[in-house]
Design an enzyme around this catalytic site. Structure first.
Site, short mmCIF file in Angstrom:
data_model
loop_
_atom_site.label_atom_id
_atom_site.label_comp_id
_atom_site.label_asym_id
_atom_site.label_seq_id
_atom_site.Cartn_x
_atom_site.Cartn_y
_atom_site.Cartn_z
N GLY A 115 0.80 -1.23 0.00
CA GLY A 115 0.00 0.00 0.00
C GLY A 115 0.82 1.27 0.00
O GLY A 115 0.27 2.36 -0.12
N ILE A 143 11.15 -6.46 -2.34
CA ILE A 143 12.37 -6.42 -1.52
C ILE A 143 13.53 -7.15 -2.21
O ILE A 143 13.47 -8.36 -2.42
CB ILE A 143 12.11 -6.99 -0.10
CG1 ILE A 143 10.91 -6.27 0.54
CG2 ILE A 143 13.37 -6.89 0.76
CD1 ILE A 143 11.00 -4.75 0.58
N GLU A 228 22.38 5.83 -0.73
CA GLU A 228 21.68 4.92 -1.64
C GLU A 228 21.44 5.61 -2.98
O GLU A 228 21.60 5.00 -4.04
CB GLU A 228 20.35 4.49 -1.01
CG GLU A 228 19.53 3.59 -1.92
CD GLU A 228 18.29 3.01 -1.24
OE1 GLU A 228 18.15 3.15 0.00
OE2 GLU A 228 17.47 2.41 -1.95
N ARG A 254 28.49 -0.97 -38.87
CA ARG A 254 27.21 -1.18 -39.55
C ARG A 254 27.07 -0.18 -40.71
O ARG A 254 27.27 1.02 -40.51
CB ARG A 254 26.05 -0.99 -38.55
CG ARG A 254 24.68 -1.16 -39.15
CD ARG A 254 24.35 -2.60 -39.41
NE ARG A 254 22.99 -2.76 -39.94
CZ ARG A 254 22.52 -3.90 -40.41
NH1 ARG A 254 23.27 -5.00 -40.38
NH2 ARG A 254 21.30 -3.97 -40.88
N GLU A 353 10.04 11.71 -9.48
CA GLU A 353 9.12 12.74 -8.98
C GLU A 353 9.46 13.09 -7.52
O GLU A 353 9.45 14.27 -7.14
CB GLU A 353 7.66 12.26 -9.08
CG GLU A 353 7.13 12.12 -10.49
CD GLU A 353 7.75 10.94 -11.26
OE1 GLU A 353 8.07 9.91 -10.63
OE2 GLU A 353 7.93 11.05 -12.49
#
Ligand SMILES: Cc1cc2nc3c(=O)[nH]c(=O)nc-3n(C[C@H](O)[C@H](O)[C@H](O)COP(=O)(O)OP(=O)(O)OC[C@H]3O[C@@H](n4cnc5c(N)ncnc54)[C@H](O)[C@@H]3O)c2cc1C
Length: 363
Positions: A115, A143, A228, A254, A353
């Site tokens: 939630g 997780i 983090e 290419r 955001e």
């Protein structure tokens, strides 16, 4: 700008590359190569580096294209280990850190619930105090390391308030009765990574398993999330650099309409833009890394690094895949995997955001 090369077979990164390629006991083997929890002091079994050593490991793994397992290693080494080092008691550190460094214990951090993800204050998992124990009940999802972990840093509600002040970090040993692992979830990218549901049904842990102080989870998370976020920014830089480098090699060989794709102005201009993005990105990320090591990395700069590097990563892999034409859509081509693996960088560790929200608070 970094210069990467395939590491020689005998070097620590080279041995790790062989380990991951062979897919054999990667955690234990990674511990043996000395590349887990690189910032851990020697007294806890670590190599005693600082986070710059972690950064080298992150960059090499992501440049080598092992973003799935590398994301799981990062949660253990670059995220969870930081919480124990900073907030753990001496007993907690001595119990867990040597095993984490050796790859004998795998660590996860469980914030997200079905939630609530971005809004940590909406966490519902409860940890009721009774005597010398906490009894934990609730569910977590998405997780990393969920299937393999031996230790989970759980964010749970210890106070009645529905605000952040009621949240605590608790160390949960996964051999406790009442703990159950759910599905290893199917994902768009990071196919080899373990991202799982976890269930806690009256799991009892000693009250001494609290990490830091009861009710202080939000301040501890705010203090560690910049690391983090910089970790994710570093991952994105290395992976975007890899996409760019393999694309330059591809367009050189290419041909279309009698000429190399690389010779066309559209190719040269677009690649010049990406090269400029990468060069500027590396400079800012290095600046942030220096600030992290000196203890001055702000929430705003870490959020800026994560927002910019992960959005740039998305632009780079999208444009690079376009240069591969139809081959870019084929899984046997590395650019295809790099494209799929890049998408989540803008979501986990705080979405773009949420990064914009955080940055705008400093305006
Ligand atoms: C592969 C993978 C690994 C993960 N590993 C872990 C882990 O190890 N541990 C862990 O705890 N979690 C983990 N997560 C969860 C991850 O951190 C969350 O998915 C993330 O924080 C977003 O939460 P959510 O999915 O609930 O999205 P929501 O919070 O529901 O957001 C949905 C959308 O709404 C937007 N939104 C939300 N709030 C605002 C706002 N205030 N303003 C504007 N827009 C807003 C979001 O940006 C997003 O676009 C992982 C996720 C993935 C996909």
């Amino acid at each position: 700008m970094r210069s990467f090369a395939i590491p020689p077979a005998g070097s620590p990164c080279g041995r790790l590359r062989q380990t991951l390629s062979a897919g054999n006991r990667p955690w234990k083997r990674r511990g043996e190569t000395g590349l887990l929890c690189a910032q851990t002091p020697e007294r806890y079994g670590g190599p005693g580096g600082d986070f710059r050593l972690n950064a080298i490991v992150i960059e090499e793994l992501w440049y080598a294209g092992f973003s799935g397992p590398a994301a799981n290693f990062s949660v253990h080494s670059d995220v969870c280990c930081g919480y124990l080092l900073k907030f753990g008691t001496e007993d907690q550190k001595r119990h867990w850190l040597p095993r984490m460094v050796a790859g004998d214990a795998v660590c996860a951090i469980a914030m997200t619930e079905p939630g609530t993800g971005s809004d940590l204050k909406g966490i519902r998992m409860r940890a009721e105090r009774g005597g010398n124990e906490y009894m934990i009940s609730g569910q977590k999802t998405f997780i990393s390391n969920g299937q393999l972990c031996d230790l989970i840093i759980v964010v749970a509600r210890t106070g009645g308030s529905d605000k952040g002040s009621g949240l605590s970090l608790i160390l949960v040993d996964t051999n406790r009765p009442g703990f159950r692992r759910g599905r290893n979830l199917e994902k768009l990218g990071h196919l080899s990574a373990d991202t799982s549901e976890l269930f806690f049904d009256g799991v009892r842990v000693p009250a001494t398993n609290i990490l830091g102080a009861e009710g202080h989870a939000m301040s501890m998370l705010m203090s560690e999330l910049p690391q983090e976020r910089l970790t994710i920014a570093l991952q994105s830089m290395a992976s975007a650099q890899k996409a760019f480098d393999i694309t330059v090699a591809y367009v050189r060989q290419r041909k279309a309409f009698g000429t190399a794709i690389a010779a066309m102005q559209n190719t040269r201009f677009k690649l010049a833009d990406l090269k400029a993005d990468l060069a500027v990105g590396w400079a800012f990320i290095d600046q942030c890394l220096g600030q992290l090591v000196s203890g001055t990395l702000s929430t705003y700069d870490a959020s800026t690094a994560k927002l910019w590097a992960t959005e740039m990563h998305g632009r780079v892999v999208d444009q690079c895949l376009q240069f591969f034409g139809g081959y870019g859509f084929m899984r046997e081509y590395e650019i295809c995997r790099l494209y799929a693996d890049a998408r989540v960088q803008r979501i986990y560790g705080g979405t773009s955001e949420i990064m914009r929200e955080l940055i705008s608070r400093d305006l």
